[in-house]
Design a protein around this motif. Structure first.
Motif, PDB file in Angstrom:
ATOM      1  N   PRO A  30       0.824  -1.202   0.000  1.00 10.96           N
ATOM      2  CA  PRO A  30       0.000   0.000   0.000  1.00 10.96           C
ATOM      3  C   PRO A  30       0.863   1.259   0.000  1.00 10.96           C
ATOM      4  N   LEU A  31       0.352   2.335  -0.576  1.00  8.16           N
ATOM      5  CA  LEU A  31       1.047   3.618  -0.551  1.00  8.16           C
ATOM      6  C   LEU A  31       1.220   4.074   0.894  1.00  8.16           C
ATOM      7  N   GLY A  32       2.437   4.470   1.235  1.00  6.71           N
ATOM      8  CA  GLY A  32       2.719   4.905   2.593  1.00  6.71           C
ATOM      9  C   GLY A  32       3.302   3.826   3.473  1.00  6.71           C
ATOM     10  N   TYR A  33       3.341   2.590   2.960  1.00  5.47           N
ATOM     11  CA  TYR A  33       3.831   1.463   3.762  1.00  5.47           C
ATOM     12  C   TYR A  33       4.807   0.625   2.927  1.00  5.47           C
ATOM     13  N   PRO A  34       5.980   1.197   2.599  1.00  8.27           N
ATOM     14  CA  PRO A  34       6.943   0.505   1.739  1.00  8.27           C
ATOM     15  C   PRO A  34       7.469  -0.783   2.359  1.00  8.27           C
ATOM     16  N   VAL A  35       7.859  -1.698   1.496  1.00  5.85           N
ATOM     17  CA  VAL A  35       8.398  -2.987   1.934  1.00  5.85           C
ATOM     18  C   VAL A  35       9.605  -3.355   1.084  1.00  5.85           C
ATOM     19  N   ASP A  36      10.367  -4.304   1.578  1.00  8.59           N
ATOM     20  CA  ASP A  36      11.467  -4.884   0.800  1.00  8.59           C
ATOM     21  C   ASP A  36      11.558  -6.351   1.193  1.00  8.59           C
ATOM     22  N   VAL A  37      11.804  -7.206   0.216  1.00  5.60           N
ATOM     23  CA  VAL A  37      11.945  -8.636   0.479  1.00  5.60           C
ATOM     24  C   VAL A  37      13.375  -8.920   0.922  1.00  5.60           C
ATOM     25  N   PHE A  38      13.510  -9.514   2.086  1.00  5.81           N
ATOM     26  CA  PHE A  38      14.826  -9.839   2.633  1.00  5.81           C
ATOM     27  C   PHE A  38      15.370 -11.113   2.006  1.00  5.81           C
ATOM     28  N   PHE A  53      13.082 -11.117  -4.254  1.00  5.71           N
ATOM     29  CA  PHE A  53      14.056 -10.082  -3.891  1.00  5.71           C
ATOM     30  C   PHE A  53      14.339  -9.234  -5.131  1.00  5.71           C
ATOM     31  N   SER A  54      13.800  -8.012  -5.168  1.00  2.00           N
ATOM     32  CA  SER A  54      13.962  -7.175  -6.361  1.00  2.00           C
ATOM     33  C   SER A  54      14.080  -5.693  -6.024  1.00  2.00           C
ATOM     34  N   GLY A  55      14.401  -5.369  -4.784  1.00  2.00           N
ATOM     35  CA  GLY A  55      14.556  -3.966  -4.409  1.00  2.00           C
ATOM     36  C   GLY A  55      13.361  -3.431  -3.643  1.00  2.00           C
ATOM     37  N   LEU A  56      13.499  -2.204  -3.162  1.00  2.00           N
ATOM     38  CA  LEU A  56      12.472  -1.576  -2.338  1.00  2.00           C
ATOM     39  C   LEU A  56      11.214  -1.286  -3.153  1.00  2.00           C
ATOM     40  N   HIS A  57      10.043  -1.493  -2.537  1.00  2.00           N
ATOM     41  CA  HIS A  57       8.757  -1.258  -3.186  1.00  2.00           C
ATOM     42  C   HIS A  57       8.019  -0.149  -2.435  1.00  2.00           C
ATOM     43  N   THR A  58       7.560   0.857  -3.179  1.00  2.00           N
ATOM     44  CA  THR A  58       6.995   2.060  -2.576  1.00  2.00           C
ATOM     45  C   THR A  58       5.478   2.069  -2.500  1.00  2.00           C
ATOM     46  N   GLY A  59       4.811   1.298  -3.347  1.00  2.00           N
ATOM     47  CA  GLY A  59       3.355   1.313  -3.369  1.00  2.00           C
ATOM     48  C   GLY A  59       2.771   2.549  -4.015  1.00  2.00           C
ATOM     49  N   LEU A  60       3.568   3.260  -4.822  1.00  2.00           N
ATOM     50  CA  LEU A  60       3.081   4.486  -5.452  1.00  2.00           C
ATOM     51  C   LEU A  60       1.878   4.226  -6.358  1.00  2.00           C
ATOM     52  N   GLY A  61       1.758   3.017  -6.871  1.00  2.00           N
ATOM     53  CA  GLY A  61       0.600   2.677  -7.704  1.00  2.00           C
ATOM     54  C   GLY A  61      -0.610   2.240  -6.904  1.00  2.00           C
ATOM     55  N   VAL A 191      14.167   5.564   4.928  1.00  2.00           N
ATOM     56  CA  VAL A 191      13.155   5.131   3.964  1.00  2.00           C
ATOM     57  C   VAL A 191      11.820   5.800   4.246  1.00  2.00           C
ATOM     58  N   ILE A 192      11.396   5.803   5.505  1.00  2.00           N
ATOM     59  CA  ILE A 192      10.063   6.339   5.812  1.00  2.00           C
ATOM     60  C   ILE A 192      10.042   7.861   5.851  1.00  2.00           C
ATOM     61  N   ARG A 193      11.209   8.499   5.829  1.00  2.00           N
ATOM     62  CA  ARG A 193      11.273   9.967   5.777  1.00  2.00           C
ATOM     63  C   ARG A 193      11.494  10.490   4.363  1.00  2.00           C
ATOM     64  N   ASN A 194      11.766   9.595   3.440  1.00  2.00           N
ATOM     65  CA  ASN A 194      12.093   9.994   2.061  1.00  2.00           C
ATOM     66  C   ASN A 194      10.815  10.304   1.280  1.00  2.00           C
ATOM     67  N   PRO A 195      10.618  11.575   0.831  1.00  2.00           N
ATOM     68  CA  PRO A 195       9.398  11.920   0.081  1.00  2.00           C
ATOM     69  C   PRO A 195       9.318  11.265  -1.286  1.00  2.00           C
ATOM     70  N   GLY A 196      10.441  10.734  -1.762  1.00  2.00           N
ATOM     71  CA  GLY A 196      10.414  10.000  -3.019  1.00  2.00           C
ATOM     72  C   GLY A 196       9.880   8.590  -2.847  1.00  2.00           C
ATOM     73  N   ILE A 197       9.822   8.124  -1.605  1.00  2.00           N
ATOM     74  CA  ILE A 197       9.301   6.796  -1.292  1.00  2.00           C
ATOM     75  C   ILE A 197       7.899   6.905  -0.697  1.00  2.00           C
ATOM     76  N   ILE A 198       7.753   7.762   0.302  1.00  2.00           N
ATOM     77  CA  ILE A 198       6.430   8.093   0.846  1.00  2.00           C
ATOM     78  C   ILE A 198       6.207   9.581   0.588  1.00  2.00           C
ATOM     79  N   PRO A 199       5.320   9.946  -0.336  1.00  2.00           N
ATOM     80  CA  PRO A 199       5.102  11.365  -0.656  1.00  2.00           C
ATOM     81  C   PRO A 199       4.863  12.198   0.603  1.00  2.00           C
ATOM     82  N   GLN A 200       5.316  13.442   0.573  1.00  2.00           N
ATOM     83  CA  GLN A 200       5.229  14.299   1.746  1.00  2.00           C
ATOM     84  C   GLN A 200       3.798  14.442   2.256  1.00  2.00           C
ATOM     85  N   GLU A 201       2.840  14.556   1.312  1.00  2.00           N
ATOM     86  CA  GLU A 201       1.453  14.723   1.731  1.00  2.00           C
ATOM     87  C   GLU A 201       0.923  13.466   2.443  1.00  2.00           C
TER      88      GLU A 201
END
Length: 355
Positions: A30-38, A53-61, A191-201
């Protein structure tokens, strides 16, 4: 008799192991709750493995959206989900090890589906195939698996992960590996402070609010409902109705015109009444009496539409509900209503666009 059963099971297992399709894996959140496969991924019927395992997922979609893929190709389908992932907002690792419903997944891949044609020269419906196994991770250890194709995504299972700790001896071995960053508190915080991962709004909207554990299971609740379109200046819906559901599913349904011309499966018709999740947004088109093609799109207010479904059904999910779209006589606006159980509720907070 026992010998017959054993041999029959062996034959079925051999057939399953030989069955192959072209597909790829994907991860969603979900948007706002990024995950990564360990570590881990999908175990296939032949014993091989497809890593998630394919990198960080942001849920922007949004929940259910398709992420990156690393291994597209012809291969057996998965029979098991075994994966450890990190939920960054929770700063928690989860592990799920669960058997998948192989027959449900394989049945969808074997059958495929149809979508309406938008080509006047080739009006016949197009046969499509599924090509993605999409795995979603939500807060609280929720794991959902969907089968995905062109404008169509169907849930095939929901699984529960358990909180897990990465053993210290394994941490030591990973210091030079990319997975090691997930274990570092400073990286988790970045990660959770990055606006490119979790938009500022989104960060601002979620600030000081508790994580809505259980929300994504609420999205999975299904009601017995169907569409009802009222076009005062038209004879029929044409082409298609596209529906995106809160639970991550989506589908294109056939309108009146192709239903009349072709033998369309019942499950692909817009006016079917069946148990399905609450819609997040829909798009549709129709032909006016002046033979003009018009289109509409409606995005529903989440709080309002969930409250309306609960109010009409009163906990009885067998109650038949109609989602009615009424186009006004000028054809440039619409109202949306939820109707059932002798009541009608206007969904006035819906965002309506007519083109």
């Amino acid at each position: 008799m026992l010998s017959f059963i054993f041999n029959s099971c062996q034959d079925k297992n051999k057939k399953t192991m030989k069955e192959e399709f072209e597909w790829k894996e994907s991860v969603s959140c979900p948007l706002g709750y990024p995950v990564d496969v360990f570590m881990g991924g999908l175990e296939l019927t032949d014993g091989s493995f497809t890593s998630l395992f394919s990198g960080l997922h942001t849920g922007l979609g949004g929940w259910g959206s398709e992420g990156r893929s690393m291994s597209s190709g012809v291969k057996p389908l998965p029979k098991r989900l075994n994966v450890i992932w990190i939920s960054f907002v929770e700063k928690t690792f989860y592990h799920v090890d669960a058997e998948l419903d192989y027959e449900k997944i394989a049945g969808l891949f074997r059958k495929g589906y149809y979508i309406p044609s938008m080509n006047k020269e080739i009006p016949e419906p197009f046969k499509k195939v599924y090509w993605t196994i999409n795995v979603g991770f939500a807060p609280g250890g929720v794991a959902v698996v969907w089968v995905r194709g062109t404008a169509r995504q169907i849930e095939v299972g929901r699984y529960q992960g358990v909180k897990t700790e990465i053993p210290k001896e394994q941490v030591e071995k990973l210091k030079d590996e990319p997975e090691y960053s997930m274990l570092r508190p400073e990286y988790q915080e970045s990660v959770i402070r990055n606006p490119g991962i979790i938009p500022q709004e989104v960060q601002e909207a979620n600030k000081d609010k508790p994580i809505p554990f259980g929300l994504w299971d609420t999205y999975r609740k299904k009601y017995n409902w169907k569409f009802n379109f009222d076009f005062p200046n038209s004879n029929e819906i044409t082409n298609r109705v596209t529906c995106f559901y809160f639970n991550g599913e989506k589908e294109i349904l056939f309108g009146d015109k192709p239903i009349k011309l072709y033998q369309i499966p019942e499950e692909l018709r817009w006016n079917k009444s069946e148990k399905k999740a609450i819609p997040r947004k829909i798009s549709f088109s129709w032909i006016t009496k002046e033979n003009l093609l018009k289109s509409g799109a409606i995005t529903f207010n989440e709080v309002q539409i969930f409250k309306a479904f609960e109010e009409l059904t009163q906990g009885n999910t067998e109650e038949t509900i109609k989602l009615t779209v009424r186009i006004i006589h000028t054809g440039d606006d619409a109202s949306v209503w939820l109707e059932g159980n002798g009541k009608s509720i206007g969904l006035y907070k819906s965002e309506v666009k007519i083109f």
